[in-house]
Design an enzyme around this catalytic site. Sequence first.
Site: not given
Ligand code: VG1
Ligand code: CO
Length: 542
Positions: A112-113, A276, A278, A280-281, A362, A364, A375
Amino acid sequence: MIRTVPTKPYLDQKPGTSGLRKKVPVFQQEHYAENFIQSIFDALDGFKGKTLVIGGDGRFYNREVIQKAIAMAAANGFGKVMVGQGGILSTPAASHVIRKYKTFGGIILSASHNPGGPHEDFGIKYNAGNGGPAPEKLTDAIFAKTMAISSFKTADIDPIDIDTIGTVKAAGVTVEIIDPVADYAELMESLFDFDALRKLFKSGFRMRFDAMHAVTGPYAKEILENRLGAPNGTCRNFKPLPDFGGHHPDPNLVHAKHLYDEMMGADAPDFGAASDGDGDRNLIIGKGIFVTPSDSVAMLAANARLAPGYKDGLKGIARSMPTSGAADRVAEKLGIGIYETPTGWKFFGNLLDAGMATICGEESAGTGSNHVREKDGLWAVLLWLNILAARGESCKQVVTEHWAAYGRNYYSRHDYEEVESDRANALVDELRAKLGSLPGTNVRGLKIANADDFAYHDPVDGSTSEHQGIRVLFEGGSRVVFRLSGTGTSGATLRVYIERYEPDKARHDLDTQEALADLIAAADDIAGIKSHTGRNKPSVIT
Ligand code: VG1
Ligand code: CO
């Protein structure tokens, strides 16, 4: 052709907030990826002859693991695998493909990010037949399998050409290479008023979309430029690169600062957005105004009826616990349910499946709806555009009018990244131990009304998830929340979420950090952030 290969457990394969994420060299250890994939299959039942979707965000090591996953799916008895061309499927697109073709589930390769490259991050997650991330019960079962694994099954097949659309057979499995964008683009056309959006761009509306060299590029290019007629050049950094150009594909004010600066500049476009790794953000920045993700959820929900896909209104809204209460006020006004879940999209699945929530979000920068079970970054961007087109107003107008009608939730998240795990755990343990003594005490002139360790009781399946974040609630509705990230790959990341509700319209244009200054100081007094982490300031402020 099918082989059973002996292996030994790795003891660190516990899925986090969203799948298993580790550094690439960890994933490159012998059988590391195979162990996890086999454990996913071992935790599932009844997939013989069924279809598995496989795709990823194109990051370094994606192609290798896709070949491994195809061979293992064949050996384990799947009848068919559907793979995005080039190994590409954004997370929301994968969710849609799983749902549309009623497949058994899907494997998404993404961190992801998190950054990508030979020394950066890789990840694997499993999504079930509803298109959503494996629920906790399943990730727990997968983890248990990883701890006991003794062999995995694979097939000796030549590497599949994943760059050519079409169907081939190998080791008894049908491999279909699909266009990663087409199904998703069609879904977006069914939800939004594409004619109105074409008119908007034709009228000279200027937009900047930054795909951050990640997976959303091909989707944004096709939808915004090809289908909606936004001028060539609207999409920037749209070619997915295995190392995201050496940047973090995290659309926040640090890693997408160039976009922020452009949107605050004199000749800013009307609307700016980014997504981001993948896809989804979403990051939303109007001309001259940054839209906090928590506000964005509330504003999208309040205006959703303006888009054809949501014209009948919403069933309910769900937000993660650390996300601000802005959406709650919208739900109250609409007379619909509001649900507060732990962090991570896997907790929204049941509410969406049960028809209890339509829009979820969320803090984030994740927003989505019941159109998929993830998302969806580009979806949020298109809904914003649809709302702007329908209202004939600027993003700034929509935001300030929303605040005037509902009040403003000042909100910020402070991240302390790569803190030594022992120190971060000590902070949390100490905080937990004193929760009972906090209510009634004063910090920086603020009276603590309540303090707890958030536990979620799923109203659909009755399951309970504990220790999902520590909340300190002040009289008057302000709060600070503390939790440790479940997506990092080195050390611990402490997240501190700070929120204050301000009903007074005359106080809606304060600087966020100033509006929250006393709460930020109180958070440090309560948790001893500086002393525990040894840091004077957060690594990232959003
Ligand atoms: C973070 C975010 C959360 C999100 C998750 C996956 O998790 O806070 O809201 O769902 O990333 O997003 P954490 O446990 O690091 O706070 V993604 O776009 O990285 O799959
Ligand atoms: Co993501």
